[in-house]
Motif scaffolding. Structure first.
Motif, PDB file in Angstrom:
ATOM      1  N   ASP A  27       6.000  -5.177   2.415  1.00 30.55           N
ATOM      2  CA  ASP A  27       4.830  -5.117   1.541  1.00 30.55           C
ATOM      3  C   ASP A  27       3.521  -5.252   2.310  1.00 30.55           C
ATOM      4  N   GLY A  28       3.587  -5.720   3.552  1.00 34.91           N
ATOM      5  CA  GLY A  28       2.383  -5.876   4.353  1.00 34.91           C
ATOM      6  C   GLY A  28       2.754  -6.106   5.803  1.00 34.91           C
ATOM      7  N   LEU A  29       1.783  -5.958   6.698  1.00 36.89           N
ATOM      8  CA  LEU A  29       2.034  -6.047   8.131  1.00 36.89           C
ATOM      9  C   LEU A  29       1.080  -7.029   8.805  1.00 36.89           C
ATOM     10  N   LEU A  30       1.629  -7.809   9.727  1.00 37.49           N
ATOM     11  CA  LEU A  30       0.856  -8.588  10.686  1.00 37.49           C
ATOM     12  C   LEU A  30       1.139  -7.980  12.048  1.00 37.49           C
ATOM     13  N   VAL A  31       0.094  -7.674  12.808  1.00 38.46           N
ATOM     14  CA  VAL A  31       0.326  -6.968  14.064  1.00 38.46           C
ATOM     15  C   VAL A  31      -0.752  -7.299  15.085  1.00 38.46           C
ATOM     16  N   ALA A  32      -0.336  -7.314  16.357  1.00 37.58           N
ATOM     17  CA  ALA A  32      -1.272  -7.464  17.482  1.00 37.58           C
ATOM     18  C   ALA A  32      -1.183  -6.202  18.324  1.00 37.58           C
ATOM     19  N   VAL A  49       1.372   1.423  23.224  1.00 34.91           N
ATOM     20  CA  VAL A  49       1.014   1.906  21.893  1.00 34.91           C
ATOM     21  C   VAL A  49       2.204   2.541  21.189  1.00 34.91           C
ATOM     22  N   GLU A  50       2.951   3.386  21.898  1.00 40.06           N
ATOM     23  CA  GLU A  50       4.048   4.100  21.255  1.00 40.06           C
ATOM     24  C   GLU A  50       5.150   3.149  20.799  1.00 40.06           C
ATOM     25  N   GLN A  51       5.436   2.124  21.591  1.00 41.34           N
ATOM     26  CA  GLN A  51       6.480   1.185  21.187  1.00 41.34           C
ATOM     27  C   GLN A  51       6.044   0.372  19.970  1.00 41.34           C
ATOM     28  N   ILE A  52       4.779  -0.054  19.972  1.00 41.55           N
ATOM     29  CA  ILE A  52       4.263  -0.778  18.806  1.00 41.55           C
ATOM     30  C   ILE A  52       4.324   0.109  17.562  1.00 41.55           C
ATOM     31  N   ARG A  53       3.933   1.373  17.705  1.00 43.47           N
ATOM     32  CA  ARG A  53       3.977   2.301  16.576  1.00 43.47           C
ATOM     33  C   ARG A  53       5.410   2.471  16.070  1.00 43.47           C
ATOM     34  N   HIS A  54       6.360   2.548  16.986  1.00 41.99           N
ATOM     35  CA  HIS A  54       7.768   2.686  16.598  1.00 41.99           C
ATOM     36  C   HIS A  54       8.232   1.475  15.795  1.00 41.99           C
ATOM     37  N   GLN A  55       7.887   0.284  16.248  1.00 43.93           N
ATOM     38  CA  GLN A  55       8.292  -0.930  15.532  1.00 43.93           C
ATOM     39  C   GLN A  55       7.645  -1.001  14.156  1.00 43.93           C
ATOM     40  N   LEU A  56       6.385  -0.637  14.082  1.00 43.09           N
ATOM     41  CA  LEU A  56       5.689  -0.667  12.794  1.00 43.09           C
ATOM     42  C   LEU A  56       6.281   0.342  11.824  1.00 43.09           C
ATOM     43  N   LEU A 104      -2.862   2.783  11.009  1.00 42.39           N
ATOM     44  CA  LEU A 104      -2.749   1.522  10.273  1.00 42.39           C
ATOM     45  C   LEU A 104      -3.688   1.507   9.072  1.00 42.39           C
ATOM     46  N   ALA A 105      -4.911   1.983   9.278  1.00 38.94           N
ATOM     47  CA  ALA A 105      -5.889   1.983   8.180  1.00 38.94           C
ATOM     48  C   ALA A 105      -5.470   2.909   7.054  1.00 38.94           C
ATOM     49  N   GLY A 106      -4.669   3.934   7.360  1.00 35.36           N
ATOM     50  CA  GLY A 106      -4.261   4.884   6.346  1.00 35.36           C
ATOM     51  C   GLY A 106      -2.987   4.522   5.612  1.00 35.36           C
ATOM     52  N   LEU A 107      -2.350   3.412   5.992  1.00 40.38           N
ATOM     53  CA  LEU A 107      -1.128   3.003   5.312  1.00 40.38           C
ATOM     54  C   LEU A 107      -1.422   2.537   3.892  1.00 40.38           C
ATOM     55  N   ASN A 108      -0.453   2.723   3.019  1.00 34.14           N
ATOM     56  CA  ASN A 108      -0.608   2.285   1.632  1.00 34.14           C
ATOM     57  C   ASN A 108      -0.095   0.857   1.462  1.00 34.14           C
ATOM     58  N   GLY A 113       9.025   1.829   6.706  1.00 32.65           N
ATOM     59  CA  GLY A 113      10.039   2.583   5.991  1.00 32.65           C
ATOM     60  C   GLY A 113       9.513   3.916   5.509  1.00 32.65           C
ATOM     61  N   ASP A 114      10.210   4.500   4.538  1.00 35.20           N
ATOM     62  CA  ASP A 114       9.808   5.787   3.972  1.00 35.20           C
ATOM     63  C   ASP A 114      10.178   5.829   2.496  1.00 35.20           C
ATOM     64  N   ASP A 115      10.044   6.989   1.888  1.00 38.38           N
ATOM     65  CA  ASP A 115      10.310   7.113   0.457  1.00 38.38           C
ATOM     66  C   ASP A 115      11.743   6.765   0.103  1.00 38.38           C
ATOM     67  N   ASP A 116      12.676   7.111   0.975  1.00 37.49           N
ATOM     68  CA  ASP A 116      14.083   6.836   0.695  1.00 37.49           C
ATOM     69  C   ASP A 116      14.455   5.382   0.956  1.00 37.49           C
ATOM     70  N   ALA A 117      13.755   4.756   1.866  1.00 35.09           N
ATOM     71  CA  ALA A 117      14.050   3.356   2.188  1.00 35.09           C
ATOM     72  C   ALA A 117      12.734   2.617   2.379  1.00 35.09           C
ATOM     73  N   PRO A 118      12.057   2.254   1.283  1.00 36.13           N
ATOM     74  CA  PRO A 118      10.771   1.567   1.402  1.00 36.13           C
ATOM     75  C   PRO A 118      10.928   0.246   2.127  1.00 36.13           C
ATOM     76  N   GLY A 119       9.925  -0.107   2.889  1.00 35.55           N
ATOM     77  CA  GLY A 119      10.019  -1.285   3.737  1.00 35.55           C
ATOM     78  C   GLY A 119       9.218  -2.457   3.226  1.00 35.55           C
TER      79      GLY A 119
END
Length: 396
Positions: A169-174, A149-156, A189-193, A161-167
Protein backbone atom coordinates in the motif's frame (compact mmCIF):
# COMPACT_ATOMS: atom_id res chain seq x y z
CA UNK A 1 -14.97 4.62 16.85
CA UNK A 2 -11.65 4.03 15.21
CA UNK A 3 -11.21 4.97 11.58
CA UNK A 4 -11.49 1.32 10.59
CA UNK A 5 -14.77 0.89 12.49
CA UNK A 6 -16.46 4.04 11.17
CA UNK A 7 -19.35 3.45 8.78
CA UNK A 8 -18.64 3.79 5.06
CA UNK A 9 -19.98 6.80 3.20
CA UNK A 10 -23.21 5.48 1.73
CA UNK A 11 -22.41 6.47 -1.86
CA UNK A 12 -19.06 4.67 -1.87
CA UNK A 13 -20.61 1.63 -0.19
CA UNK A 14 -23.32 1.39 -2.85
CA UNK A 15 -20.86 1.87 -5.70
CA UNK A 16 -18.49 -0.74 -4.31
CA UNK A 17 -21.21 -3.37 -3.84
CA UNK A 18 -22.66 -2.60 -7.26
CA UNK A 19 -19.27 -2.97 -8.89
CA UNK A 20 -18.63 -6.33 -7.24
CA UNK A 21 -22.12 -7.51 -8.19
CA UNK A 22 -21.59 -6.37 -11.78
CA UNK A 23 -18.26 -8.15 -12.20
CA UNK A 24 -18.99 -11.19 -10.02
CA UNK A 25 -15.82 -10.55 -8.03
CA UNK A 26 -13.30 -7.73 -7.99
CA UNK A 27 -9.68 -7.31 -6.95
CA UNK A 28 -8.54 -4.59 -4.57
CA UNK A 29 -6.38 -2.99 -7.28
CA UNK A 30 -9.30 -2.81 -9.74
CA UNK A 31 -11.66 -1.35 -7.15
CA UNK A 32 -9.02 1.17 -6.10
CA UNK A 33 -8.66 2.51 -9.64
CA UNK A 34 -12.40 2.44 -10.31
CA UNK A 35 -13.30 4.29 -7.10
CA UNK A 36 -10.32 6.63 -7.22
CA UNK A 37 -9.18 5.80 -3.68
CA UNK A 38 -6.10 4.10 -2.25
CA UNK A 39 -5.85 0.30 -1.99
CA UNK A 40 -5.76 0.53 1.81
CA UNK A 41 -9.09 2.41 1.77
CA UNK A 42 -10.61 -0.36 -0.36
CA UNK A 43 -9.28 -3.03 2.00
CA UNK A 44 -10.82 -1.26 4.99
CA UNK A 45 -14.12 -0.88 3.16
CA UNK A 46 -14.12 -4.56 2.24
CA UNK A 47 -13.39 -5.55 5.83
CA UNK A 48 -16.45 -3.59 6.99
CA UNK A 49 -18.72 -4.96 4.26
CA UNK A 50 -17.56 -8.53 4.89
CA UNK A 51 -18.23 -8.10 8.60
CA UNK A 52 -21.75 -6.91 7.75
CA UNK A 53 -22.29 -9.86 5.43
CA UNK A 54 -22.72 -7.69 2.34
CA UNK A 55 -19.65 -9.19 0.67
CA UNK A 56 -17.48 -12.27 0.93
CA UNK A 57 -13.73 -11.88 0.98
CA UNK A 58 -11.55 -13.78 -1.46
CA UNK A 59 -7.81 -13.63 -1.93
CA UNK A 60 -6.96 -10.16 -3.19
CA UNK A 61 -10.55 -8.86 -3.32
CA UNK A 62 -14.21 -9.65 -2.70
CA UNK A 63 -17.32 -11.23 -4.21
CA UNK A 64 -21.05 -11.39 -3.56
CA UNK A 65 -21.68 -14.06 -0.89
CA UNK A 66 -22.86 -17.45 -2.05
CA UNK A 67 -26.48 -18.22 -1.16
CA UNK A 68 -26.89 -19.31 2.43
CA UNK A 69 -23.72 -17.69 3.77
CA UNK A 70 -23.87 -14.69 6.00
CA UNK A 71 -20.25 -13.76 6.64
CA UNK A 72 -21.16 -12.74 10.19
CA UNK A 73 -20.52 -15.98 12.01
CA UNK A 74 -18.93 -15.51 15.40
CA UNK A 75 -18.20 -19.17 15.97
CA UNK A 76 -14.69 -20.56 16.04
CA UNK A 77 -12.97 -23.32 14.17
CA UNK A 78 -15.25 -25.65 12.24
CA UNK A 79 -18.33 -23.80 13.46
CA UNK A 80 -17.29 -20.69 11.60
CA UNK A 81 -16.82 -22.65 8.40
CA UNK A 82 -19.94 -24.75 8.71
CA UNK A 83 -22.18 -24.46 5.68
CA UNK A 84 -19.59 -22.46 3.78
CA UNK A 85 -16.79 -24.90 3.08
CA UNK A 86 -14.30 -22.13 3.85
CA UNK A 87 -12.04 -23.76 6.43
CA UNK A 88 -11.43 -22.80 10.01
CA UNK A 89 -9.47 -19.55 9.98
CA UNK A 90 -11.22 -16.27 10.70
CA UNK A 91 -10.48 -12.65 9.99
CA UNK A 92 -8.86 -10.80 12.86
CA UNK A 93 -11.38 -9.02 15.04
CA UNK A 94 -14.42 -9.93 12.95
CA UNK A 95 -14.90 -13.69 13.20
CA UNK A 96 -15.45 -13.68 9.42
CA UNK A 97 -14.37 -16.91 7.71
CA UNK A 98 -11.46 -16.58 5.29
CA UNK A 99 -11.01 -18.81 2.25
CA UNK A 100 -8.12 -21.26 2.20
CA UNK A 101 -4.97 -19.48 1.11
CA UNK A 102 -6.11 -16.13 2.55
CA UNK A 103 -3.68 -15.01 5.27
CA UNK A 104 -5.25 -13.96 8.53
CA UNK A 105 -2.83 -11.01 8.59
CA UNK A 106 -4.86 -9.36 5.79
CA UNK A 107 -6.99 -7.63 8.41
CA UNK A 108 -7.25 -4.13 6.99
CA UNK A 109 -3.82 -2.97 8.15
CA UNK A 110 -1.75 -1.37 5.38
CA UNK A 111 1.24 -3.25 4.03
CA UNK A 112 4.40 -1.16 3.75
CA UNK A 113 7.36 -2.08 1.56
CA UNK A 114 10.78 -0.91 2.76
CA UNK A 115 13.88 -0.87 0.54
CA UNK A 116 17.25 0.15 1.98
CA UNK A 117 20.62 0.15 0.23
CA UNK A 118 22.30 -2.02 2.84
CA UNK A 119 21.36 -4.30 5.72
CA UNK A 120 24.45 -3.49 7.78
CA UNK A 121 26.08 -0.53 9.53
CA UNK A 122 23.86 2.55 9.15
CA UNK A 123 20.58 0.89 8.23
CA UNK A 124 19.76 -1.71 10.94
CA UNK A 125 18.82 1.05 13.39
CA UNK A 126 16.63 2.73 10.76
CA UNK A 127 14.93 -0.63 10.18
CA UNK A 128 14.42 -1.16 13.91
CA UNK A 129 12.79 2.24 14.21
CA UNK A 130 10.44 1.48 11.32
CA UNK A 131 9.56 -1.93 12.69
CA UNK A 132 8.74 -0.53 16.13
CA UNK A 133 6.56 2.21 14.66
CA UNK A 134 4.72 -0.24 12.41
CA UNK A 135 4.02 -2.75 15.18
CA UNK A 136 0.28 -3.31 15.49
CA UNK A 137 -0.62 -0.73 12.85
CA UNK A 138 0.98 -1.91 9.60
CA UNK A 139 2.75 -4.88 8.07
CA UNK A 140 6.35 -4.19 7.07
CA UNK A 141 8.07 -6.03 4.20
CA UNK A 142 11.84 -5.40 4.03
CA UNK A 143 14.10 -5.72 1.01
CA UNK A 144 17.82 -5.02 0.92
CA UNK A 145 19.03 -3.30 -2.21
CA UNK A 146 22.26 -1.52 -3.05
CA UNK A 147 23.40 1.89 -4.24
CA UNK A 148 22.62 0.86 -7.82
CA UNK A 149 19.57 2.47 -9.44
CA UNK A 150 18.52 -0.58 -11.44
CA UNK A 151 18.67 -2.92 -8.45
CA UNK A 152 16.65 -0.52 -6.30
CA UNK A 153 14.09 -0.20 -9.12
CA UNK A 154 13.87 -3.99 -9.37
CA UNK A 155 13.21 -4.35 -5.64
CA UNK A 156 10.60 -1.61 -5.68
CA UNK A 157 8.81 -3.09 -8.69
CA UNK A 158 8.55 -6.44 -6.94
CA UNK A 159 6.90 -4.76 -3.96
CA UNK A 160 4.53 -2.64 -6.04
CA UNK A 161 3.25 -5.67 -7.97
CA UNK A 162 0.88 -5.41 -10.93
CA UNK A 163 -2.78 -5.76 -11.83
CA UNK A 164 -2.71 -9.53 -11.45
CA UNK A 165 -0.82 -9.48 -8.17
CA UNK A 166 -1.22 -6.11 -6.42
CA UNK A 167 1.46 -5.41 -3.88
CA UNK A 168 2.03 -3.05 -0.98
CA UNK A 169 0.00 0.00 0.00
CA UNK A 170 3.00 2.31 0.35
CA UNK A 171 6.79 2.45 0.07
CA UNK A 172 9.68 3.55 2.26
CA UNK A 173 12.87 3.85 0.25
CA UNK A 174 16.40 5.27 0.29
CA UNK A 175 17.13 5.57 -3.45
CA UNK A 176 20.15 6.98 -5.23
CA UNK A 177 19.65 10.70 -5.87
CA UNK A 178 22.45 11.74 -8.23
CA UNK A 179 22.61 11.37 -11.99
CA UNK A 180 20.08 10.94 -14.81
CA UNK A 181 19.19 7.36 -13.83
CA UNK A 182 18.33 8.54 -10.32
CA UNK A 183 16.20 11.33 -11.80
CA UNK A 184 14.25 8.80 -13.86
CA UNK A 185 13.78 6.63 -10.77
CA UNK A 186 12.41 9.64 -8.88
CA UNK A 187 9.95 10.36 -11.69
CA UNK A 188 8.81 6.73 -11.62
CA UNK A 189 8.28 6.89 -7.85
CA UNK A 190 6.32 10.13 -8.18
CA UNK A 191 4.08 8.52 -10.79
CA UNK A 192 3.11 5.51 -8.70
CA UNK A 193 -0.49 5.21 -7.55
CA UNK A 194 0.58 4.80 -3.94
CA UNK A 195 2.37 6.96 -1.37
CA UNK A 196 6.17 7.04 -1.14
CA UNK A 197 8.34 8.35 1.70
CA UNK A 198 12.09 8.76 1.28
CA UNK A 199 14.46 7.97 4.14
CA UNK A 200 17.71 9.96 4.46
CA UNK A 201 17.23 11.20 0.91
CA UNK A 202 15.65 14.19 -0.83
CA UNK A 203 14.34 14.10 -4.38
CA UNK A 204 12.33 16.44 -6.58
CA UNK A 205 10.33 14.68 -9.29
CA UNK A 206 7.47 14.95 -11.73
CA UNK A 207 6.82 17.62 -14.37
CA UNK A 208 7.11 20.45 -11.83
CA UNK A 209 10.09 18.96 -9.93
CA UNK A 210 8.19 18.90 -6.67
CA UNK A 211 9.85 17.33 -3.62
CA UNK A 212 8.75 13.88 -2.55
CA UNK A 213 7.78 13.24 1.04
CA UNK A 214 10.86 12.55 3.16
CA UNK A 215 12.43 12.12 6.59
CA UNK A 216 16.13 12.96 6.68
CA UNK A 217 18.95 14.03 8.99
CA UNK A 218 20.34 17.55 8.80
CA UNK A 219 23.88 16.32 8.09
CA UNK A 220 25.16 19.84 7.45
CA UNK A 221 24.09 20.78 10.98
CA UNK A 222 25.87 17.73 12.40
CA UNK A 223 29.13 18.56 10.65
CA UNK A 224 28.85 22.16 11.82
CA UNK A 225 28.43 20.97 15.40
CA UNK A 226 31.63 18.94 15.05
CA UNK A 227 33.44 22.04 13.75
CA UNK A 228 32.30 24.07 16.77
CA UNK A 229 33.50 21.32 19.10
CA UNK A 230 36.91 21.38 17.39
CA UNK A 231 37.15 25.16 17.80
CA UNK A 232 36.06 24.94 21.44
CA UNK A 233 38.98 22.59 22.10
CA UNK A 234 41.47 25.13 20.84
CA UNK A 235 42.26 23.71 17.39
CA UNK A 236 42.98 26.12 14.57
CA UNK A 237 44.42 24.06 11.72
CA UNK A 238 41.87 21.40 10.88
CA UNK A 239 40.97 18.88 8.21
CA UNK A 240 37.97 17.16 6.65
CA UNK A 241 37.90 13.65 5.17
CA UNK A 242 34.73 12.56 3.37
CA UNK A 243 33.75 9.41 1.51
CA UNK A 244 33.61 9.54 -2.26
CA UNK A 245 30.69 7.08 -2.31
CA UNK A 246 28.45 8.43 0.45
CA UNK A 247 25.30 10.37 -0.52
CA UNK A 248 25.77 12.43 2.66
CA UNK A 249 29.30 13.68 1.96
CA UNK A 250 28.19 16.86 0.16
CA UNK A 251 26.04 17.96 3.12
CA UNK A 252 28.76 17.07 5.63
CA UNK A 253 31.30 19.12 3.70
CA UNK A 254 28.92 22.06 3.25
CA UNK A 255 28.09 22.24 6.95
CA UNK A 256 31.70 21.84 8.10
CA UNK A 257 33.08 24.52 5.78
CA UNK A 258 30.29 26.99 6.58
CA UNK A 259 31.04 26.86 10.31
CA UNK A 260 34.85 26.73 10.05
CA UNK A 261 34.75 29.79 7.79
CA UNK A 262 32.65 31.68 10.33
CA UNK A 263 34.99 30.72 13.19
CA UNK A 264 38.17 31.55 11.24
CA UNK A 265 39.41 27.97 11.46
CA UNK A 266 42.05 27.16 8.86
CA UNK A 267 40.85 24.15 6.84
CA UNK A 268 44.18 23.06 5.37
CA UNK A 269 43.01 19.56 4.41
CA UNK A 270 39.79 18.81 2.52
CA UNK A 271 39.84 15.45 0.72
CA UNK A 272 37.54 12.73 -0.53
CA UNK A 273 38.70 9.14 -0.18
CA UNK A 274 37.56 5.73 -1.33
CA UNK A 275 35.76 3.67 1.36
CA UNK A 276 37.63 1.30 3.65
CA UNK A 277 36.43 -1.68 1.60
CA UNK A 278 38.19 -0.37 -1.52
CA UNK A 279 41.71 -1.66 -2.28
CA UNK A 280 42.82 1.96 -2.67
CA UNK A 281 42.00 2.87 0.93
CA UNK A 282 45.48 2.15 2.34
CA UNK A 283 47.04 4.60 -0.10
CA UNK A 284 44.37 7.24 0.59
CA UNK A 285 44.78 6.88 4.35
CA UNK A 286 48.56 7.20 4.14
CA UNK A 287 48.17 10.34 2.02
CA UNK A 288 45.80 11.88 4.60
CA UNK A 289 48.27 11.31 7.43
CA UNK A 290 51.19 12.59 5.36
CA UNK A 291 49.31 15.79 4.62
CA UNK A 292 48.30 16.21 8.26
CA UNK A 293 51.98 16.08 9.20
CA UNK A 294 53.00 18.46 6.41
CA UNK A 295 50.30 21.08 7.11
CA UNK A 296 50.14 20.93 10.91
CA UNK A 297 46.55 19.65 11.15
CA UNK A 298 45.61 18.92 14.77
CA UNK A 299 41.95 17.86 14.33
CA UNK A 300 40.06 15.85 11.72
CA UNK A 301 36.39 15.21 10.99
CA UNK A 302 36.21 11.84 9.18
CA UNK A 303 33.19 10.40 7.40
CA UNK A 304 32.56 7.65 8.38
CA UNK A 305 33.36 5.49 11.47
CA UNK A 306 35.26 2.69 9.74
CA UNK A 307 37.57 5.08 7.94
CA UNK A 308 38.08 7.13 11.13
CA UNK A 309 39.04 4.03 13.12
CA UNK A 310 41.47 2.93 10.43
CA UNK A 311 43.12 6.38 10.36
CA UNK A 312 43.56 6.30 14.15
CA UNK A 313 45.19 2.86 13.95
CA UNK A 314 47.58 3.96 11.22
CA UNK A 315 48.37 7.19 13.09
CA UNK A 316 49.32 5.15 16.15
CA UNK A 317 51.69 3.06 14.03
CA UNK A 318 53.42 6.32 13.05
CA UNK A 319 53.73 7.40 16.65
CA UNK A 320 50.96 10.02 16.37
CA UNK A 321 49.00 10.27 19.63
CA UNK A 322 45.20 10.61 19.59
CA UNK A 323 44.03 13.07 20.82
CA UNK A 324 47.24 14.72 22.05
CA UNK A 325 48.73 15.15 18.57
CA UNK A 326 45.63 14.63 16.42
CA UNK A 327 42.00 14.82 17.55
CA UNK A 328 39.62 12.69 15.48
CA UNK A 329 35.84 13.01 15.20
CA UNK A 330 33.88 10.39 13.28
CA UNK A 331 30.62 10.92 11.43
CA UNK A 332 27.82 8.28 11.71
CA UNK A 333 28.47 6.81 15.19
CA UNK A 334 27.92 3.19 14.24
CA UNK A 335 30.96 1.65 15.93
CA UNK A 336 32.91 4.77 16.94
CA UNK A 337 32.49 4.06 20.65
CA UNK A 338 34.26 0.70 20.29
CA UNK A 339 37.51 2.19 18.96
CA UNK A 340 40.71 2.67 21.00
CA UNK A 341 40.43 5.39 22.10
CA UNK A 342 36.63 5.68 21.80
CA UNK A 343 35.89 8.22 19.09
CA UNK A 344 33.86 11.36 19.48
CA UNK A 345 31.18 11.11 16.81
CA UNK A 346 28.25 12.87 15.19
CA UNK A 347 25.27 10.55 15.65
CA UNK A 348 22.33 10.87 13.23
CA UNK A 349 18.92 9.91 14.74
CA UNK A 350 18.72 6.66 12.76
CA UNK A 351 15.95 5.01 14.79
CA UNK A 352 13.84 8.17 14.58
CA UNK A 353 14.33 8.26 10.78
CA UNK A 354 12.68 4.84 10.41
CA UNK A 355 9.91 5.60 12.89
CA UNK A 356 9.22 8.99 11.33
CA UNK A 357 9.00 7.52 7.84
CA UNK A 358 6.39 4.97 8.94
CA UNK A 359 4.39 7.68 10.69
CA UNK A 360 4.45 9.92 7.59
CA UNK A 361 3.34 7.06 5.38
CA UNK A 362 0.48 5.92 7.61
CA UNK A 363 -0.75 9.50 7.91
CA UNK A 364 -0.65 9.83 4.12
CA UNK A 365 -2.66 6.61 3.76
CA UNK A 366 -5.27 7.98 6.14
CA UNK A 367 -5.44 11.39 4.44
CA UNK A 368 -4.35 11.55 0.80
CA UNK A 369 -4.97 15.31 0.66
CA UNK A 370 -2.63 16.37 3.49
CA UNK A 371 0.28 18.64 2.48
CA UNK A 372 3.57 17.01 1.52
CA UNK A 373 5.83 16.85 4.57
CA UNK A 374 9.62 17.05 4.47
CA UNK A 375 10.93 16.35 7.95
CA UNK A 376 14.51 17.19 8.94
CA UNK A 377 15.91 15.80 12.19
CA UNK A 378 18.90 17.04 14.17
CA UNK A 379 21.88 14.75 14.83
CA UNK A 380 23.84 15.08 18.07
CA UNK A 381 27.49 15.08 19.00
CA UNK A 382 28.66 12.30 21.34
CA UNK A 383 31.90 13.45 22.99
CA UNK A 384 34.42 10.69 23.78
CA UNK A 385 38.14 10.37 24.41
CA UNK A 386 39.41 11.01 20.87
CA UNK A 387 38.84 14.77 21.07
CA UNK A 388 38.98 15.78 24.72
CA UNK A 389 42.66 16.74 24.96
CA UNK A 390 44.16 20.12 24.09
CA UNK A 391 46.11 20.29 20.83
CA UNK A 392 49.86 19.91 21.11
CA UNK A 393 51.62 23.26 21.36
CA UNK A 394 48.51 25.10 22.56
CA UNK A 395 50.36 26.34 25.64
CA UNK A 396 47.98 24.71 28.13
Amino acid sequence: MTQQEAPLPSERRERLIARVRETGSARVSDLSRWLGVTPVTVRRDLTLLVAEGALEKVHGGARIPARGTTGTSTGTGAQAGAGTGLGARTGAGTGVPLPEGMLAEDDGRPTIGMVVPSLDYYWPEVIRGARAAAHGTARLILRGGSYDVEQIRHQLSALVGDDDAPGVDGLLVAPPVDGPDATRLGDWLAGLNLPVVLMERRLAAGPYREPLESVATDHALGAGTAARHIAERGHRRVGLVTSRTSPHSAAVRRGFLAVTDGLDLDVVLDVETVPLSDPGWAEDAASVLDRCADTGVTALLVHSDREAISLVEQARERGVRVPADLAVIAYDDEVAGLADPPLTAVSPPKTAIGAGAVELLTRRLADADRPVHRIELNPRLIVRASSVGQPAGSGS
